[in-house]
Design a protein around this motif. Structure first.
Motif, mmCIF file in Angstrom:
data_model
loop_
_atom_site.group_PDB
_atom_site.id
_atom_site.type_symbol
_atom_site.label_atom_id
_atom_site.label_comp_id
_atom_site.label_asym_id
_atom_site.label_seq_id
_atom_site.Cartn_x
_atom_site.Cartn_y
_atom_site.Cartn_z
ATOM 1 N N VAL A 129 -17.947 1.079 8.407
ATOM 2 C CA VAL A 129 -17.323 1.815 7.301
ATOM 3 C C VAL A 129 -18.395 2.588 6.547
ATOM 4 N N GLN A 130 -18.108 3.852 6.249
ATOM 5 C CA GLN A 130 -18.983 4.651 5.398
ATOM 6 C C GLN A 130 -18.162 5.286 4.284
ATOM 7 N N VAL A 131 -18.626 5.100 3.051
ATOM 8 C CA VAL A 131 -18.028 5.750 1.890
ATOM 9 C C VAL A 131 -19.162 6.393 1.099
ATOM 10 N N TYR A 132 -19.088 7.706 0.876
ATOM 11 C CA TYR A 132 -20.143 8.376 0.111
ATOM 12 C C TYR A 132 -19.586 9.631 -0.556
ATOM 13 N N ASN A 133 -20.272 10.053 -1.626
ATOM 14 C CA ASN A 133 -19.830 11.202 -2.418
ATOM 15 C C ASN A 133 -18.340 11.082 -2.747
ATOM 16 N N PHE A 134 -17.982 9.910 -3.215
ATOM 17 C CA PHE A 134 -16.585 9.540 -3.441
ATOM 18 C C PHE A 134 -16.408 9.184 -4.909
ATOM 19 N N SER A 135 -15.205 9.438 -5.456
ATOM 20 C CA SER A 135 -14.964 9.161 -6.875
ATOM 21 C C SER A 135 -13.674 8.378 -7.067
ATOM 22 N N VAL A 136 -13.728 7.472 -8.028
ATOM 23 C CA VAL A 136 -12.545 6.766 -8.511
ATOM 24 C C VAL A 136 -12.441 7.030 -9.996
ATOM 25 N N THR A 148 -14.744 6.795 7.893
ATOM 26 C CA THR A 148 -15.535 7.481 6.874
ATOM 27 C C THR A 148 -14.610 8.041 5.807
ATOM 28 N N VAL A 149 -15.000 7.848 4.549
ATOM 29 C CA VAL A 149 -14.311 8.474 3.419
ATOM 30 C C VAL A 149 -15.371 9.186 2.587
ATOM 31 N N THR A 150 -15.210 10.482 2.375
ATOM 32 C CA THR A 150 -16.222 11.234 1.629
ATOM 33 C C THR A 150 -15.595 12.421 0.912
ATOM 34 N N GLY A 151 -16.123 12.703 -0.272
ATOM 35 C CA GLY A 151 -15.753 13.913 -1.001
ATOM 36 C C GLY A 151 -14.560 13.785 -1.909
ATOM 37 N N ILE A 152 -13.556 13.014 -1.535
ATOM 38 C CA ILE A 152 -12.293 13.006 -2.265
ATOM 39 C C ILE A 152 -12.382 12.166 -3.541
ATOM 40 N N THR A 153 -11.378 12.332 -4.392
ATOM 41 C CA THR A 153 -11.202 11.510 -5.586
ATOM 42 C C THR A 153 -9.871 10.776 -5.493
ATOM 43 N N ILE A 154 -9.887 9.485 -5.809
ATOM 44 C CA ILE A 154 -8.637 8.726 -5.956
ATOM 45 C C ILE A 154 -8.513 8.337 -7.420
ATOM 46 N N GLN A 155 -7.382 8.638 -8.009
ATOM 47 C CA GLN A 155 -7.219 8.345 -9.428
ATOM 48 C C GLN A 155 -5.884 7.665 -9.696
ATOM 49 N N GLN A 167 0.833 -1.195 0.000
ATOM 50 C CA GLN A 167 0.000 0.000 0.000
ATOM 51 C C GLN A 167 0.873 1.251 0.000
ATOM 52 N N TRP A 168 0.258 2.348 -0.418
ATOM 53 C CA TRP A 168 0.934 3.643 -0.445
ATOM 54 C C TRP A 168 0.585 4.444 0.813
ATOM 55 N N LEU A 169 -0.685 4.748 1.029
ATOM 56 C CA LEU A 169 -1.141 5.485 2.208
ATOM 57 C C LEU A 169 -1.914 4.517 3.097
ATOM 58 N N LEU A 170 -1.389 4.245 4.291
ATOM 59 C CA LEU A 170 -1.951 3.226 5.159
ATOM 60 C C LEU A 170 -2.410 3.836 6.483
ATOM 61 N N PHE A 171 -3.648 3.518 6.883
ATOM 62 C CA PHE A 171 -4.184 3.922 8.171
ATOM 63 C C PHE A 171 -4.508 2.647 8.954
ATOM 64 N N THR A 172 -3.932 2.500 10.153
ATOM 65 C CA THR A 172 -4.123 1.264 10.904
ATOM 66 C C THR A 172 -4.570 1.527 12.331
ATOM 67 N N LYS A 173 -5.477 0.675 12.822
ATOM 68 C CA LYS A 173 -5.879 0.608 14.222
ATOM 69 C C LYS A 173 -6.307 1.962 14.772
ATOM 70 N N LEU A 174 -7.261 2.579 14.064
ATOM 71 C CA LEU A 174 -7.768 3.890 14.457
ATOM 72 C C LEU A 174 -9.261 3.812 14.714
ATOM 73 N N VAL A 175 -9.773 4.779 15.473
ATOM 74 C CA VAL A 175 -11.189 4.821 15.816
ATOM 75 C C VAL A 175 -11.758 6.177 15.406
ATOM 76 N N GLY A 176 -12.838 6.144 14.620
ATOM 77 C CA GLY A 176 -13.534 7.375 14.263
ATOM 78 C C GLY A 176 -12.799 8.235 13.257
ATOM 79 N N LEU A 177 -11.920 7.655 12.453
ATOM 80 C CA LEU A 177 -11.164 8.443 11.477
ATOM 81 C C LEU A 177 -12.056 8.844 10.313
#
Length: 507
Positions: A277-284, A255-262, A171-181
Motif C-alpha cells: 500500500v502506498q499513500v502520499y500527497n493525500f489530504s483528509v 496507491t492513493v495519491t493527490g486526492i482529498t477525502i472530507q 462503506q460507501w466506495l469499496l474496491f475489492t480483490k484488485l491488483v495494481g489499482l
C-alpha cells in the motif's frame, strides 16, 4: 559466342513480351475491377510463398479483400457505450453521468468500471469542474485486469437521504480483490458526514476512552458526552452504522495519491487485508469534533508506506490495527485529531499481532494524543518492533501514551491476560503538551518491556488544563538520555516474574 548471343537476345525478347502483357492486364483490371479481384485471388493462392500477402496489405486502402477481417468479440452493452476508437480512457460522462451534483450518477460509474475492468492499465476519468452524486458502490475484482487508474479530478459526493443507504452498510466506495489499482488526481471525495453525525452521533461509536485521562471525573466514570456542534437541516434518520468513505479489501499494490477525502461519516480511508500500500500527497479534512472519523485505518495489511500527507479529523490520524506489519509512516501533518495510534487491540479476548512499525518526521498540532498504543484487557498476541522518532508536538494533550487498560464503556471487567508489548522506542519527541507528557499504563500480568526513551523534551503549554507529571505502571526499559520532564518512573531492566507467552499468545 554466336550461340550465346542468340540465347541472350531471345531471353531479352521474352522479358519485353512479359512486361507488355502485364501492362495490358493492368489496363483491363481498371475497366473491370470485379474480374481483376477474382484473378488476383487466384494469383494469391498460387504465389503465397512469394511474399504476395505483404504486397496486398500495402494496397488495402485501394481495394478490400473479399474475405472479411476477423473482429474482436463484442463488448457487453455497458462497455460498448464507452469511448470510441479503442481508447483505454473511460470518461464517466461518456457513460451517462451528468455531474450536476443532483442527478444520481451511480449507474454511470458502474458502467465505466465494467468497461475499464476489461482493459489492462485502463483509466477511469472523473473530470474536473463536475460534481458527481454517487451512492454506495463496489468496484470489484478479482477478474478485472491489472493496473487500473481511477483519475479523480472532479468531486464525488455521497447522498444524504436515508433511502440511499442500506442498513448495516460499512462503506460507501469499496474496491475489492484488485491488483495494481491507483486512485489519483486533484479531486475531492465528500462523504457529507454532517447528516450522520447529527442524526446518530454516538449510537454505535462511543467516545475515545482517552478522554478519561484528560477530563477525569470524581467517580472514575466517563464524562458526559459533549454536544456535536455540526448541525444538518436535512431530515430523515440515517442508519446507525456509519460507513467508511473509501475502503480497499483484499488487494495488492494499491496507491492513493493527490486526492482529498472530507467529511466522511466514519473512517475516511481504510485498507483491510491488503499487501503493498502506498499513500502520499493525500489530504483528509473533517472537523476535530466529528465522532470516530479516523483519517487512515489499517487492518491485516502489510508493506504499507504512508507519507507526505495532511490529515485533519475527529479521531486517529492513522490507526494501526491487528495483523499489520512492515508499516512506514513519515512526513505527516496531523491535527486536529487523536494522533497516531496502534490499537485498540485485543478487544473481546481476541488475539492481536502487530510488528515492525515506524512512525517518524511527524508534525502534530492540537491533537488529543501524540503517539499511542492502546489495548483492552483480556487480549493476547503481541506488539513488537515499534519506532517513534522525530515527532514535533504543539498543544498536544498527551504526547506519549501506552494504555493497556483501554475501555470504550463506562466500565470494563478486570482481566489478567494482555497483549504483550516489547521493543517500543521513542526518540526525538519535542514540543508542548497541555495535560500530561508521558502516560505508561501496562498490564500487571504482562508488563511492557524494552521501552526506550531518547531526547524527549516536552514542556507544558500552561493554558487550560491542570498539568500532570509523567506516569508509569509496570513499564520496563531504559532512558538513553535525560528527559524533560524527568521520567523517573520507568523501571530499569526486566520484570522479575514476567509471564512467558504460550503458543496461543505468540504471533
Amino acid at each position: 559466342m554466336g550461340g550465346f548471343s542468340f540465347k541472350k537476345l531471345t531471353f531479352m525478347i521474352m522479358i519485353v513480351i512479359f512486361l507488355w502483357c502485364s501492362n495490358i492486364e493492368r489496363c483491363n483490371a481498371r475497366r473491370v475491377g470485379r474480374h481483376w479481384r477474382a484473378s488476383d485471388s487466384i494469383s494469391k493462392k498460387k504465389g503465397k510463398n512469394h511474399g504476395y500477402n505483404n504486397h496486398h496489405k500495402g494496397n488495402a486502402g485501394k481495394s478490400k479483400p473479399k474475405t472479411p477481417i476477423p473482429k474482436a468479440p463484442p463488448l457487453p452493452p455497458a462497455a460498448a457505450a464507452g469511448p470510441k476508437g479503442g481508447s483505454s480512457v473511460f470518461n464517466v460522462l461518456d457513460f451517462g453521468a451528468k455531474g450536476d451534483g443532483t442527478k444520481d450518477d451511480t449507474k454511470a460509474f458502474q458502467a465505466a468500471w465494467a468497461a475499464a475492468c476489461k482493459v489492462e492499465a485502463s483509466t477511469i476519468n472523473v473530470p474536473a469542474e463536475y460534481v458527481f452524486l454517487v451512492g454506495p458502490i463496489s468496484f470489484s475484482g478479482p477478474y478485472c485486469q491489472h493496473n487500473i487508474v481511477f483519475q479523480i479530478d472532479g468531486t464525488i459526493v455521497a447522498p444524504t437521504g436515508p433511502s440511499h443507504w442500506a442498513s448495516g452498510l460499512f462503506q460507501w466506495l469499496l474496491f475489492t480483490k484488485l491488483v495494481g489499482l491507483t486512485i489519483k488526481g486533484s479531486g475531492t471525495i465528500d462523504g457529507n458526514g454532517a447528516v450522520w453525525w447529527q442524526n446518530s452521533p454516538y449510537d454505535d461509536d462511543p467516545l475515545d476512552d482517552q478522554s478519561k485521562l484528560i477530563f477525569p471525573s470524581k467517580n472514575g466514570t466517563l464524562p458526559n458526552k459533549p454536544p456535536i456542534p455540526v448541525r444538518s437541516s436535512l431530515g430523515g434518520k440515517m442508519p446507525s452504522t456509519k460507513p467508511t468513505a473509501l475502503r480497499f479489501y483484499g488487494s495488492f499494490n494499491v496507491t492513493v495519491t493527490g486526492i482529498t477525502i472530507q467529511n466522511s461519516p466514519q473512517c475516511h480511508l481504510k485498507f483491510d487485508n491488503c499487501i503493498g500500500v502506498q499513500v502520499y500527497n493525500f489530504s483528509v479534512s473533517s472537523p476535530g469534533d466529528s465522532p470516530n472519523t479516523d483519517g487512515i485505518h489499517l487492518q491485516n495489511s502489510k508493506d504499507v508506506l504512508i507519507r507526505s500527507s495532511n490529515i485533519a479529523c475527529g479521531d486517529d490520524c492513522v490507526s494501526i490495527q491487528t495483523g499489520c506489519t512492515n508499516v512506514y509512516i513519515h512526513n505527516i501533518n496531523c491535527g486536529p485529531g487523536h494522533g497516531i495510534s496502534i490499537g485498540g487491540l485485543g478487544k473481546d479476548n481476541t488475539k492481536a499481532c502487530v510488528s515492525n512499525i515506524t512512525v517518524r518526521d511527524i508534525m502534530m498540532h492540537n491533537t488529543m494524543n501524540g503517539v499511542r498504543i492502546k489495548t483492552w484487557q483480556g487480549g493476547s498476541g503481541s506488539v513488537q518492533g515499534v519506532q517513534f522518532s522525530n515527532i514535533q508536538v504543539s498543544q498536544v494533550q498527551l504526547p506519549i501514551v501506552i494504555d493497556q487498560y483501554y475501555c470504550d464503556k463506562s466500565s470494563c471487567k478486570n482481566q489478567t491476560s494482555a497483549v504483550a508489548l516489547s521493543g517500543i522506542n521513542y526518540e526525538n519527541i519535542r514540543g508542548t503538551y497541555t495535560v500530561k507528557p508521558v502516560h505508561f499504563a501496562c498490564s500487571d500480568n504482562m508488563p511492557c518491556t524494552d521501552v526506550t526513551l531518547t531526547n524527549i523534551q516536552l514542556v507544558p503549554q500552561q493554558e487550560r488544563y491542570r498539568m500532570y507529571d509523567p506516569f508509569c505502571w509496570q513499564t520496563f526499559g531504559q532512558l538513553y538520555s535525560p528527559t524533560v520532564p524527568p521520567v523517573a518512573c520507568l523501571l530499569v531492566g526486566k520484570p522479575a516474574s514476567n509471564k512467558i507467552q504460550g503458543d496461543s499468545d505468540s504471533c
